[in-house]
Design an enzyme around this catalytic site. Structure first.
Site, PDB file in Angstrom:
ATOM      1  N   ASP A 177       0.876  -1.160   0.000  1.00 31.00           N
ATOM      2  CA  ASP A 177       0.000   0.000   0.000  1.00 31.00           C
ATOM      3  C   ASP A 177       0.915   1.212   0.000  1.00 31.00           C
ATOM      4  O   ASP A 177       1.948   1.220   0.672  1.00 31.00           O
ATOM      5  CB  ASP A 177      -0.930  -0.002   1.206  1.00 31.00           C
ATOM      6  CG  ASP A 177      -2.145   0.885   0.966  1.00 31.00           C
ATOM      7  OD1 ASP A 177      -2.455   1.177  -0.210  1.00 31.00           O
ATOM      8  OD2 ASP A 177      -2.791   1.302   1.947  1.00 31.00           O
ATOM      9  N   ASP A 186       2.508  10.724 -10.351  1.00 26.31           N
ATOM     10  CA  ASP A 186       3.838  10.831 -10.964  1.00 26.31           C
ATOM     11  C   ASP A 186       4.092  12.169 -11.675  1.00 26.31           C
ATOM     12  O   ASP A 186       5.187  12.723 -11.559  1.00 26.31           O
ATOM     13  CB  ASP A 186       4.078   9.680 -11.960  1.00 26.31           C
ATOM     14  CG  ASP A 186       4.490   8.386 -11.258  1.00 26.31           C
ATOM     15  OD1 ASP A 186       4.785   8.435 -10.049  1.00 26.31           O
ATOM     16  OD2 ASP A 186       4.517   7.332 -11.913  1.00 26.31           O
ATOM     17  N   LYS A 191      12.906   5.027 -12.560  1.00 29.88           N
ATOM     18  CA  LYS A 191      11.998   5.213 -11.415  1.00 29.88           C
ATOM     19  C   LYS A 191      12.185   4.097 -10.386  1.00 29.88           C
ATOM     20  O   LYS A 191      12.291   4.357  -9.186  1.00 29.88           O
ATOM     21  CB  LYS A 191      10.535   5.255 -11.903  1.00 29.88           C
ATOM     22  CG  LYS A 191       9.547   5.468 -10.758  1.00 29.88           C
ATOM     23  CD  LYS A 191       8.089   5.480 -11.193  1.00 29.88           C
ATOM     24  CE  LYS A 191       7.177   5.428  -9.973  1.00 29.88           C
ATOM     25  NZ  LYS A 191       5.769   5.228 -10.284  1.00 29.88           N
TER      26      LYS A 191
END
Ligand code: IMP
Length: 194
Positions: free
Chosen positions: A73, A156, A176
């Site tokens: 999460d 993002d 990333k």
């Protein structure tokens, strides 16, 4: 090191599966995901913490599939908003909203705010029967004023990680993964596996 094992990843989010698969495949870890069990209903993320949601999902899918299970999460925690949207990141602008609506709401809340510091925090839970472990990854950065870039997902386009003049949405998935909250939490998990 090659593991030649199968893990269950409690996710149906194609972006997330792609990010994690890229890292785990190179270690010989095969992934089954929620998409391989379309008849099973997914768990509701109704806990008040990232840890609570991740553990709830990993426990459920470990029971359902019998496979060692991973669930994560993630929340975007913005300093000027006292850590919001945090555990509510997916539903910040309401139930069933788009990523874009969440981004717009966040930019609105941040209008005129000088302190743009924020962090993404991921908690990964691993459950294999009695064995339960939590792993955390944090990526610090700042909220920029206008969305930039078309890669990635979620927040993002408005998050620039510290030390970069690009947003996450302007970095390749590989770039990333190396610095992201999820990538770092996964590295912690891999250290544990080894
Ligand atoms: P989840 O824990 O992956 O369900 O993430 C909750 C929400 O946080 C998502 O709906 C996205 O809006 C946001 N989120 C999670 N991970 C990322 C990321 O890597 N980049 C941008 N937004 C993310």
């Amino acid at each position: 090191m090659q593991f030649q094992t199968t893990l269950f990843l409690a996710s149906a989010n194609p972006h997330k599966i792609e990010e994690l698969e890229q890292i785990l495949k190179s270690l010989g870890i095969n992934l089954k995901t929620t998409r391989d069990f379309p008849e099973r209903e997914d768990v509701e993320e109704d806990q008040l913490t990232l840890e609570g949601n991740a553990l709830k999902k990993a426990r459920f899918w470990n029971q359902e599939t019998g496979l060692p299970s991973l669930a994560d999460d993630t929340g975007l925690e913005v300093d000027a908003l006292n850590g919001a949207p945090g555990v509510w990141s997916a539903r910040y602008a309401g139930e069933g909203v788009t990523y874009r609506q969440n981004v717009e709401k966040l930019l609105k809340e941040m209008e005129g705010e000088a302190n743009r510091e924020a962090q993404f925090r991921t908690v990964i839970a691993f459950v294999d029967g009695e064995l339960e472990k939590l792993f955390e990854g944090i990526c610090k950065g700042e909220i920029i004023h206008e969305p930039r870039g078309s890669k990635g997902f979620g927040y993002d386009p408005i998050f620039a990680p510290k030390g970069f003049d690009k947003t996450f949405a302007e970095l390749s998935p590989k770039e990333k993964n190396l610095i992201s909250h999820r990538g770092l939490a996964l590295q912690e998990f891999i250290k544990f596996l080894k």
